[in-house]
Design an enzyme around this catalytic site. Sequence first.
Site, short mmCIF file in Angstrom:
data_model
loop_
_atom_site.label_atom_id
_atom_site.label_comp_id
_atom_site.label_asym_id
_atom_site.label_seq_id
_atom_site.Cartn_x
_atom_site.Cartn_y
_atom_site.Cartn_z
CB CYS A 130 84.17 3.27 61.90
SG CYS A 130 85.08 3.42 63.31
CG HIS A 255 84.02 7.03 59.99
ND1 HIS A 255 83.27 6.88 61.06
CD2 HIS A 255 85.20 6.58 60.26
CE1 HIS A 255 84.07 6.76 62.09
NE2 HIS A 255 85.08 6.60 61.79
CG ASN A 285 86.11 8.17 65.18
OD1 ASN A 285 84.94 7.49 64.75
ND2 ASN A 285 87.24 7.72 64.78
O1 UT7 Z 1 87.73 5.32 62.84
C1 UT7 Z 1 88.83 5.18 62.61
C2 UT7 Z 1 89.61 5.48 63.99
N1 UT7 Z 1 91.11 6.04 63.82
C3 UT7 Z 1 91.62 7.14 62.77
O2 UT7 Z 1 90.94 7.56 62.19
C4 UT7 Z 1 92.89 7.53 63.34
C5 UT7 Z 1 93.73 8.07 61.94
N2 UT7 Z 1 94.95 8.52 62.29
C6 UT7 Z 1 94.94 10.01 62.80
O3 UT7 Z 1 93.77 10.53 62.89
C7 UT7 Z 1 96.03 10.55 62.93
O4 UT7 Z 1 97.20 9.73 62.84
C8 UT7 Z 1 96.13 10.99 64.50
C9 UT7 Z 1 95.26 12.22 64.61
C10 UT7 Z 1 96.11 9.96 65.51
C11 UT7 Z 1 97.83 11.54 64.72
O5 UT7 Z 1 97.96 12.58 63.59
P1 UT7 Z 1 99.58 12.83 62.71
O6 UT7 Z 1 99.14 13.56 61.92
O7 UT7 Z 1 99.58 11.13 62.00
O8 UT7 Z 1 100.39 12.60 63.99
P2 UT7 Z 1 101.74 12.03 64.20
O9 UT7 Z 1 101.58 10.83 64.85
O10 UT7 Z 1 102.51 11.82 62.87
O11 UT7 Z 1 102.68 12.99 65.10
C12 UT7 Z 1 102.88 14.48 64.65
C13 UT7 Z 1 103.67 15.34 65.95
C14 UT7 Z 1 104.70 14.36 66.58
O12 UT7 Z 1 105.43 15.16 67.02
P3 UT7 Z 1 107.08 15.38 66.56
O13 UT7 Z 1 107.39 13.87 66.42
O14 UT7 Z 1 106.72 15.87 65.10
O15 UT7 Z 1 107.68 16.22 67.40
C15 UT7 Z 1 103.79 13.98 67.66
O16 UT7 Z 1 104.32 13.45 68.75
O17 UT7 Z 1 102.57 15.40 66.66
C16 UT7 Z 1 102.75 14.97 67.90
N3 UT7 Z 1 101.46 14.52 68.67
C17 UT7 Z 1 100.67 15.49 69.19
N4 UT7 Z 1 100.82 16.64 69.65
C18 UT7 Z 1 100.00 17.27 70.21
C19 UT7 Z 1 100.94 13.42 68.32
N5 UT7 Z 1 99.61 13.44 68.91
C20 UT7 Z 1 99.79 14.47 69.65
C21 UT7 Z 1 98.46 15.23 70.13
N6 UT7 Z 1 98.72 16.35 70.46
N7 UT7 Z 1 97.59 14.64 70.54
#
Ligand code: UT7
Length: 333
Positions: A130, A255, A285
């Site tokens: 990126c 980005h 993204n």
């Molecule tokens: O160019 C660089 C490319 N990559 C990035 O920029 C990625 C950077 N990371 C992120 O953007 C975030 O970490 C994500 C968007 C991928 C995930 O968001 P998060 O706030 O870190 O979520 P999490 O993994 O901590 O999950 C929180 C909760 C979990 O549920 P519980 O355990 O609290 O019940 C997950 O199971 O949200 C749940 N969850 C979802 N729910 C609905 C995780 N992904 C999803 C989803 N839809 N897509």
Amino acid sequence: MVTIAKTSIAEGTRTRELLMQHPGFRFAGVGSYLPDEIVTNDDLTKNMDTSDEWIRERTGIGQRHVGGTTSSLAAEAAKRAMDRANVEPADIDLLLLATTSPDFICPGTAPAVAQLLELDCGALDIQAACSGWVYGLVMANGLLLQGMKRILVVGSEALDQITDYTDRNTGILFGNGAGAAVVEVDPSGASELLGWDMGADGNYVSILYAEHGDVLKMDGKEVFRQAVTAMQRSARNALKMANLTVEDIDLVIPHQANIRIVEAAWKRLGFSMEKTGMRLEETGNTSAASIPLVLDKVLDEGRISEGDTVMFLGFGGGMTWATTIVRYAGERA
Ligand code: UT7
């Protein structure tokens, strides 16, 4: 050509002494292109356990575009940039194409784009995930110093080729698109690349990668953490080189990965969202394409004026990161 002062940057134990001459750095033309097909957050709920509300709240993304190839999207964006710059193919001295999703592993995608644009010049891919387009700006500035007059710097991605849209970890984030800028020498002295920073840390390969023939795999939480750190460090290094402070920056284009990453980094750096260019809701993204996609939009909105100090700030897989700060001049500014 104007000679500017000797600049010293101290970063940890490293000190870089730079004697810079600058030929100006004018954005003669900027263009972007998004393929027609849109996948909304609601569309994604058919194939994965997610919701529009969750995606918007946790990422700021409302939809993403899919379709096209990296070369075809790049050529569309580049044509728009060349039209706005009012230049012919013969006027371009080099094509730099930043992409994470090349049409082929070999050869690079840039020669195919050059062929579509009928360019007669060198053409090569930059793979810095990126951060690639911002790396490209730094490289272009160096080559303008070497005597080139006009360089096409394109970021283009067909990330739908390497994204699993049934995986809610990655499938909510990525989309296709392209952005391009014709940057050229500027004898008027109105424009300049004031400062830059580029970095990479291969310790973090495993947090965001795609193996040959496979889709992107990601440790989202770790990417989030590292991105916030890298953005702060890179912005500060570039500000130091430019001898500027956060208050001197008129507009930042980061980005577009996750709105919460930008907000977390800004809180620590002191940037405001009012002075930030965003297009994440519309595009998702788009990796190396995301920053020029925003640049085209903010120019349309009249948010950049000639002489403004503009920062481009990228981070991504690798990890890589890169920042440029420019005194802006160009079309629509
Ligand atoms: O160019 C660089 C490319 N990559 C990035 O920029 C990625 C950077 N990371 C992120 O953007 C975030 O970490 C994500 C968007 C991928 C995930 O968001 P998060 O706030 O870190 O979520 P999490 O993994 O901590 O999950 C929180 C909760 C979990 O549920 P519980 O355990 O609290 O019940 C997950 O199971 O949200 C749940 N969850 C979802 N729910 C609905 C995780 N992904 C999803 C989803 N839809 N897509």
